[in-house]
Design an enzyme around this catalytic site. Structure first.
Site, PDB file in Angstrom:
ATOM      1  N   ASN A  16       0.883  -1.167   0.000  1.00  0.00           N
ATOM      2  CA  ASN A  16       0.000   0.000   0.000  1.00  0.00           C
ATOM      3  C   ASN A  16       0.919   1.215   0.000  1.00  0.00           C
ATOM      4  O   ASN A  16       1.482   1.569   1.031  1.00  0.00           O
ATOM      5  CB  ASN A  16      -0.895  -0.029   1.250  1.00  0.00           C
ATOM      6  CG  ASN A  16      -1.670   1.265   1.422  1.00  0.00           C
ATOM      7  OD1 ASN A  16      -1.764   2.070   0.500  1.00  0.00           O
ATOM      8  ND2 ASN A  16      -2.227   1.461   2.616  1.00  0.00           N
ATOM      9  N   LYS A  18       0.209   4.216  -0.256  1.00  0.00           N
ATOM     10  CA  LYS A  18      -0.403   5.430   0.301  1.00  0.00           C
ATOM     11  C   LYS A  18      -0.127   6.602  -0.650  1.00  0.00           C
ATOM     12  O   LYS A  18      -0.028   6.389  -1.860  1.00  0.00           O
ATOM     13  CB  LYS A  18       0.107   5.687   1.730  1.00  0.00           C
ATOM     14  CG  LYS A  18      -0.028   4.428   2.594  1.00  0.00           C
ATOM     15  CD  LYS A  18       0.126   4.666   4.053  1.00  0.00           C
ATOM     16  CE  LYS A  18      -0.021   3.331   4.785  1.00  0.00           C
ATOM     17  NZ  LYS A  18      -0.094   3.486   6.235  1.00  0.00           N
ATOM     18  N   HIS A 102      -9.570   1.501   4.509  1.00  0.00           N
ATOM     19  CA  HIS A 102      -8.308   1.623   5.242  1.00  0.00           C
ATOM     20  C   HIS A 102      -8.526   2.572   6.428  1.00  0.00           C
ATOM     21  O   HIS A 102      -9.300   3.530   6.328  1.00  0.00           O
ATOM     22  CB  HIS A 102      -7.216   2.159   4.316  1.00  0.00           C
ATOM     23  CG  HIS A 102      -5.859   2.135   4.957  1.00  0.00           C
ATOM     24  ND1 HIS A 102      -5.450   3.102   5.843  1.00  0.00           N
ATOM     25  CD2 HIS A 102      -4.851   1.229   4.878  1.00  0.00           C
ATOM     26  CE1 HIS A 102      -4.237   2.797   6.277  1.00  0.00           C
ATOM     27  NE2 HIS A 102      -3.847   1.668   5.702  1.00  0.00           N
ATOM     28  N   GLU A 104      -6.914   4.938   7.576  1.00  0.00           N
ATOM     29  CA  GLU A 104      -6.674   6.365   7.301  1.00  0.00           C
ATOM     30  C   GLU A 104      -7.891   6.997   6.632  1.00  0.00           C
ATOM     31  O   GLU A 104      -8.187   8.176   6.840  1.00  0.00           O
ATOM     32  CB  GLU A 104      -5.397   6.520   6.455  1.00  0.00           C
ATOM     33  CG  GLU A 104      -4.150   6.260   7.317  1.00  0.00           C
ATOM     34  CD  GLU A 104      -2.928   5.748   6.584  1.00  0.00           C
ATOM     35  OE1 GLU A 104      -2.881   5.820   5.339  1.00  0.00           O
ATOM     36  OE2 GLU A 104      -2.017   5.251   7.276  1.00  0.00           O
ATOM     37  N   GLU A 173      -5.618  -4.579  10.483  1.00  0.00           N
ATOM     38  CA  GLU A 173      -4.557  -3.600  10.687  1.00  0.00           C
ATOM     39  C   GLU A 173      -4.835  -2.807  11.958  1.00  0.00           C
ATOM     40  O   GLU A 173      -5.599  -1.825  11.933  1.00  0.00           O
ATOM     41  CB  GLU A 173      -4.496  -2.624   9.501  1.00  0.00           C
ATOM     42  CG  GLU A 173      -4.176  -3.296   8.177  1.00  0.00           C
ATOM     43  CD  GLU A 173      -3.588  -2.292   7.185  1.00  0.00           C
ATOM     44  OE1 GLU A 173      -2.493  -2.561   6.684  1.00  0.00           O
ATOM     45  OE2 GLU A 173      -4.204  -1.247   6.953  1.00  0.00           O
ATOM     46  N   GLY A 179       2.439   2.370  10.685  1.00  0.00           N
ATOM     47  CA  GLY A 179       3.418   3.448  10.525  1.00  0.00           C
ATOM     48  C   GLY A 179       4.138   3.826  11.802  1.00  0.00           C
ATOM     49  O   GLY A 179       4.826   4.840  11.859  1.00  0.00           O
ATOM     50  N   SER A 215       3.239  -2.032  10.311  1.00  0.00           N
ATOM     51  CA  SER A 215       4.690  -2.123  10.529  1.00  0.00           C
ATOM     52  C   SER A 215       5.263  -3.500  10.197  1.00  0.00           C
ATOM     53  O   SER A 215       6.187  -3.975  10.874  1.00  0.00           O
ATOM     54  CB  SER A 215       5.045  -1.706  11.966  1.00  0.00           C
ATOM     55  OG  SER A 215       4.677  -0.348  12.195  1.00  0.00           O
TER      56      SER A 215
HETATM   57  P1  PGA Z   1       2.749   0.348   7.572  1.00  0.00           P
HETATM   58  O1  PGA Z   1       1.291   0.581   6.944  1.00  0.00           O
HETATM   59  O2  PGA Z   1       3.249  -0.970   7.028  1.00  0.00           O
HETATM   60  O3  PGA Z   1       3.566   1.517   7.105  1.00  0.00           O
HETATM   61  O4  PGA Z   1       2.576   0.291   9.050  1.00  0.00           O
HETATM   62  C1  PGA Z   1       0.393  -0.477   6.734  1.00  0.00           C
HETATM   63  C2  PGA Z   1      -0.895   0.037   6.143  1.00  0.00           C
HETATM   64  O5  PGA Z   1      -1.366   1.120   6.545  1.00  0.00           O
HETATM   65  O6  PGA Z   1      -1.483  -0.596   5.248  1.00  0.00           O
END
Ligand code: PGA
Length: 251
Positions: A16, A18, A102, A104, A173, A179, A215
């Site tokens: 992803n 982003k 997601h 976010e 998640e 992140g 992560s």
């Molecule tokens: P990350 O993000 O691996 O940077 O923690 C995962 C995600 O939001 O899909």
């Protein structure tokens, strides 16, 4: 927890990106991924990029071992919805996947679980494979509300029925792990994956893959993948580094 043999669900490792990338940076990343894709040893590889780069994904990934998709989709087919992108537009660029819900988007764009289910349904109707994201915040976890929150987020998705569930992918998640460099332990992740698997089993969906995200990196992927109900990973930051992403897939 289900005891299905793990080989009945092909491992899926999905990046992803982003809101990251540029034509130049993407070209180098995609070329390195294509060159190294055989390292995934049977795992499926995919990347979900910002909308403007979908033609570039199509150009550079067509015919490779890597499939591609987008990070969001409209519930609408077409019309006066400024800024929205429909599933049929994603199909024009040969997308296989689309992320739905997601965290976010839930947190920053007010997406409710019922809207996420509507997007999932719209995507399925167009032959896209939705990757539906669920996960609790740290406050939810500290309050002992993990299963309640996951159940609430899942409810409208489960309502789509077994045929739909078998075509989509779920991603667990935990928001506190995204992140932050703070991954759920394999046991913490498996506990939630097992909970989700039970809900899927009650809905007679035996083929749904459940990815872990938050992560994920090469150093922790193998331990996560050794859990019986973790069928792969949704990878954010580490998917922007070809070698790291391929090492996750190879784990
Ligand atoms: P990350 O993000 O691996 O940077 O923690 C995962 C995600 O939001 O899909």
């Amino acid at each position: 927890m289900t005891q299905r043999p793990s080989q009945s669900r092909t491992r899926l490792v999905m990046g992803n990106w982003k809101m990251n990338g540029s034509l130049l940076a993407n070209a180098a990343l995609l070329q390195a991924l294509v060159a190294g894709a055989s390292r995934a040893r049977g795992a499926q590889l995919a990347v979900c990029a910002p909308f403007p780069y979908l033609p570039q994904l199509q150009e550079l990934l067509a015919g490779s071992l890597i499939s591609w998709g987008a990070q969001d989709v409209s519930v609408h087919e077409q019309g006066a919805y400024t800024g929205e992108v429909s599933g049929s537009m994603l199909r024009d660029f040969a997308c296989t996947w689309v992320l739905c819900g997601h965290s976010e988007r839930r947190a920053m764009h007010g997406e409710s679980s019922s809207l996420v289910a509507a997007k999932t349904s719209a995507a399925l109707a167009l032959g896209l494979a939705p990757v539906v994201c669920v996960g609790e915040t740290l406050a939810d976890r500290d309050a002992g509300r993990v299963e309640q929150v996951i159940a609430e987020q899942l409810e409208p998705i489960l309502g789509l029925g077994a045929a739909a569930l078998n075509k989509l992918v779920l991603a667990y998640e935990p928001v506190w792990a995204i992140g932050t460099g703070r991954t759920a332990s394999p046991e913490q992740a498996q506990a939630v994956h097992g909970f989700i698997r039970s809900a899927l089993t009650r809905s007679e969906a035996g083929q749904t893959r459940i990815l872990y995200g938050g992560s994920v990196k090469a150093a922790n992927a193998a331990a996560l993948f050794s859990q019986p109900d973790i069928d792969g990973a949704l990878v954010g930051g580490a998917s922007l580094v070809a070698d790291e992403f391929l090492n996750i897939a190879a784990a």
